[in-house]
Design a protein around this motif. Sequence first.
Motif, PDB file in Angstrom:
ATOM      1  N   VAL A  61      -3.605   7.120  -0.019  1.00 62.23           N
ATOM      2  CA  VAL A  61      -4.783   6.946   0.836  1.00 62.23           C
ATOM      3  C   VAL A  61      -5.641   8.214   0.803  1.00 62.23           C
ATOM      4  N   ASP A 115      -5.072   2.659  -1.571  1.00 60.36           N
ATOM      5  CA  ASP A 115      -6.110   2.188  -0.657  1.00 60.36           C
ATOM      6  C   ASP A 115      -7.419   1.983  -1.422  1.00 60.36           C
ATOM      7  N   SER A 155      -5.454   1.907   5.027  1.00 61.96           N
ATOM      8  CA  SER A 155      -5.587   3.120   5.846  1.00 61.96           C
ATOM      9  C   SER A 155      -6.580   2.906   6.972  1.00 61.96           C
TER      10      SER A 155
END
Length: 160
Positions: A61, A115, A155
Motif C-alpha cells: 500500500v 493497492d 488501504s
Amino acid sequence: MSISPRLSNYLERCGAQYDLCPHAHSRSSAETARLAHVPEHQLAKSVMLEDDDGSVVLAVVPADTRVHVGHLARILGRSSLKLSDEAKIKSTFDDCEPGAVPAFGMAWGVETIVDDELERNAQIYVEVGDHEQLMRMTRAQFCELMSAARHGDISKQPVH
C-alpha cells in the motif's frame, strides 16, 4: 547491507529496470520518505499479515495509508487476518533487515496483493531489504512486475 540477494535475482530474471536511491538510515516508512525526499504516497509499504492457519499474504500500500485489514480478509476470502509478528516476518524475509520488506513478495513465494491507489503514481519507490536504499521505477515497470499479484482497494487514510 544492500539490496536483498533474492530480490536482486528476481528483478534480474524479470529484466526489471530501476534506479537505486540511497538515503540516510531510517526506521519507518514516513522517515524513509522524508530522508529520501519522496512523497509518502509514492513509497510502497509492505505489510505482512496471516490468517488463523498461518498462511501469509503481503499487502502493498502507499506509505501514507493503512491496510484495511477486514476488507482485505473479505477480498481474499479469509475469515480473519492479523499482522504477522516480527519473528515470522524475519524468517520469511530472511535476507532483509527487519522493517525493510520489499513489495515483491512473489520473490519469496509469498502471495502478494497491491493497492490500486499505488499504481496511479508516475513513479513508485520500493524498499530493497535494507534501511538505506530505495528502488525507483516507473509505473509501467511496477505494474509489469506486479502483474502476477492480486490487486484491489485495500488501504485507507489514517484517522487523525
